[in-house]
Design an enzyme around this catalytic site. Structure first.
Site, mmCIF file in Angstrom:
data_model
loop_
_atom_site.group_PDB
_atom_site.id
_atom_site.type_symbol
_atom_site.label_atom_id
_atom_site.label_comp_id
_atom_site.label_asym_id
_atom_site.label_seq_id
_atom_site.Cartn_x
_atom_site.Cartn_y
_atom_site.Cartn_z
ATOM 1 N N TYR A 183 -13.260 -0.804 3.552
ATOM 2 C CA TYR A 183 -12.828 -1.643 2.539
ATOM 3 C C TYR A 183 -12.975 -1.439 1.114
ATOM 4 O O TYR A 183 -13.305 -1.927 0.266
ATOM 5 C CB TYR A 183 -13.827 -3.099 2.778
ATOM 6 C CG TYR A 183 -13.467 -4.043 3.787
ATOM 7 C CD1 TYR A 183 -12.112 -4.715 3.672
ATOM 8 C CD2 TYR A 183 -14.046 -4.146 4.749
ATOM 9 C CE1 TYR A 183 -11.741 -5.522 4.603
ATOM 10 C CE2 TYR A 183 -13.869 -5.211 5.922
ATOM 11 C CZ TYR A 183 -12.513 -5.717 5.654
ATOM 12 O OH TYR A 183 -12.188 -6.620 6.701
ATOM 13 N N GLU A 203 -4.953 2.633 7.862
ATOM 14 C CA GLU A 203 -6.196 1.908 8.781
ATOM 15 C C GLU A 203 -5.919 2.396 10.210
ATOM 16 O O GLU A 203 -7.117 2.632 10.970
ATOM 17 C CB GLU A 203 -5.756 0.597 8.594
ATOM 18 C CG GLU A 203 -5.992 -0.131 7.221
ATOM 19 C CD GLU A 203 -6.113 -1.679 7.034
ATOM 20 O OE1 GLU A 203 -6.301 -2.266 5.757
ATOM 21 O OE2 GLU A 203 -5.409 -2.280 7.848
ATOM 22 N N ASN A 214 -13.834 -14.722 8.779
ATOM 23 C CA ASN A 214 -12.837 -15.262 8.843
ATOM 24 C C ASN A 214 -12.143 -14.901 10.237
ATOM 25 O O ASN A 214 -10.946 -14.734 10.262
ATOM 26 C CB ASN A 214 -11.838 -15.167 7.671
ATOM 27 C CG ASN A 214 -11.652 -13.967 7.364
ATOM 28 O OD1 ASN A 214 -12.178 -12.974 7.797
ATOM 29 N ND2 ASN A 214 -10.651 -13.775 6.146
ATOM 30 N N LYS A 217 -13.370 -9.659 13.948
ATOM 31 C CA LYS A 217 -14.607 -9.506 13.106
ATOM 32 C C LYS A 217 -15.967 -9.991 14.012
ATOM 33 O O LYS A 217 -15.765 -10.662 14.943
ATOM 34 C CB LYS A 217 -14.454 -10.073 12.079
ATOM 35 C CG LYS A 217 -13.083 -9.646 11.312
ATOM 36 C CD LYS A 217 -13.260 -10.293 9.869
ATOM 37 C CE LYS A 217 -12.234 -9.514 8.726
ATOM 38 N NZ LYS A 217 -12.305 -10.348 7.385
ATOM 39 N N HIS A 247 -9.030 -9.537 10.837
ATOM 40 C CA HIS A 247 -8.233 -8.875 9.639
ATOM 41 C C HIS A 247 -6.932 -8.226 10.213
ATOM 42 O O HIS A 247 -6.656 -7.897 11.225
ATOM 43 C CB HIS A 247 -9.381 -7.582 9.322
ATOM 44 C CG HIS A 247 -8.770 -6.528 8.456
ATOM 45 N ND1 HIS A 247 -8.322 -6.697 7.234
ATOM 46 C CD2 HIS A 247 -7.619 -5.558 8.884
ATOM 47 C CE1 HIS A 247 -7.550 -5.643 6.511
ATOM 48 N NE2 HIS A 247 -7.229 -4.991 7.422
HETATM 49 P P1 CMP Z 1 -9.733 -9.141 5.216
HETATM 50 O O1 CMP Z 1 -8.209 -9.304 5.474
HETATM 51 O O2 CMP Z 1 -10.557 -8.539 6.168
HETATM 52 O O3 CMP Z 1 -9.985 -8.418 3.906
HETATM 53 C C1 CMP Z 1 -10.953 -8.576 2.953
HETATM 54 C C2 CMP Z 1 -11.930 -9.487 3.327
HETATM 55 O O4 CMP Z 1 -12.847 -9.792 2.326
HETATM 56 C C3 CMP Z 1 -11.242 -10.810 3.642
HETATM 57 O O5 CMP Z 1 -10.557 -10.507 4.790
HETATM 58 C C4 CMP Z 1 -12.189 -11.750 3.445
HETATM 59 O O6 CMP Z 1 -13.061 -11.918 4.873
HETATM 60 C C5 CMP Z 1 -13.165 -11.156 2.705
HETATM 61 N N1 CMP Z 1 -13.132 -11.962 1.341
HETATM 62 C C6 CMP Z 1 -12.098 -12.339 0.683
HETATM 63 N N2 CMP Z 1 -12.873 -13.218 -0.358
HETATM 64 C C7 CMP Z 1 -14.093 -13.445 -0.098
HETATM 65 C C8 CMP Z 1 -14.865 -14.117 -0.735
HETATM 66 N N3 CMP Z 1 -14.716 -14.900 -1.770
HETATM 67 N N4 CMP Z 1 -16.290 -14.236 -0.086
HETATM 68 C C9 CMP Z 1 -16.505 -13.383 0.855
HETATM 69 N N5 CMP Z 1 -15.553 -12.673 1.536
HETATM 70 C C10 CMP Z 1 -14.253 -12.502 1.006
#
Ligand code: CMP
Length: 139
Positions: free
Chosen positions: A50, A127, A113, A10, A116
């Site tokens: 998403y 995907e 984070n 990311k 993904h």
């Molecule tokens: P990902 O696995 O990419 O799939 C969905 C993403 O939404 C997840 O990782 C997080 O990065 C994001 N996400 C999930 N919960 C939250 C939250 N409470 N606030 C912001 N981003 C979120």
């Protein structure tokens, strides 16, 4: 069984030059990078990817973030690749991620984070197909 899963490095990670460090974690875990490219999504493209989270309060912020800087999209292959990748990534929230995982070491927050990974076989197929043609998958 040998599986393929879809992975994204990311914006928070590409902007901190962590692509190599994250790939080293995947490879050390026995995951082979069989396809990889660096791209920059539009907010609209992030929104399609998403779409399953459309009703969540963080959807808009998530799409803005994913379009904020380049990402690296990848296909990882290996024994139980979907579960193995999720293990190497660690919990979505870095505060809950296990020692040694990518998110424990590198993630900044639940949104930023770093990675993904697909959550199952059907989503992995969808995907991968969204980002790669068959010609780009080289085992
Ligand atoms: P990902 O696995 O990419 O799939 C969905 C993403 O939404 C997840 O990782 C997080 O990065 C994001 N996400 C999930 N919960 C939250 C939250 N409470 N606030 C912001 N981003 C979120």
């Amino acid at each position: 069984a040998i599986q393929r899963t879809f992975s994204i490095i990311k914006p928070d990670a590409t902007q901190r030059n962590l692509t190599g460090a994250i790939n080293a974690k995947f490879e050390a875990a026995g995951l082979r990078i069989v396809a990889q490219k660096r791209i920059k999504l539009t907010k609209e493209q992030a929104g399609v990817f998403y779409a399953v989270h459309k009703e969540r309060p963080f959807y808009d912020e998530l799409c803005d973030f994913m379009a904020s800087a380049p990402i690296v999209v990848q296909v990882l292959e290996g024994e139980d690749a979907i579960a193995k990748n999720r293990e190497v990534m660690g919990a979505t929230n870095p505060a809950e991620a296990a020692e040694g995982t990518i998110r424990k070491e590198f993630a900044l927050s639940i949104g930023e984070n770093s990675v993904h990974g697909s959550d199952g076989e059907d989503t992995a197929k969808e995907e991968i197909a969204y980002f790669f043609s068959g010609l780009e998958l080289v085992g």
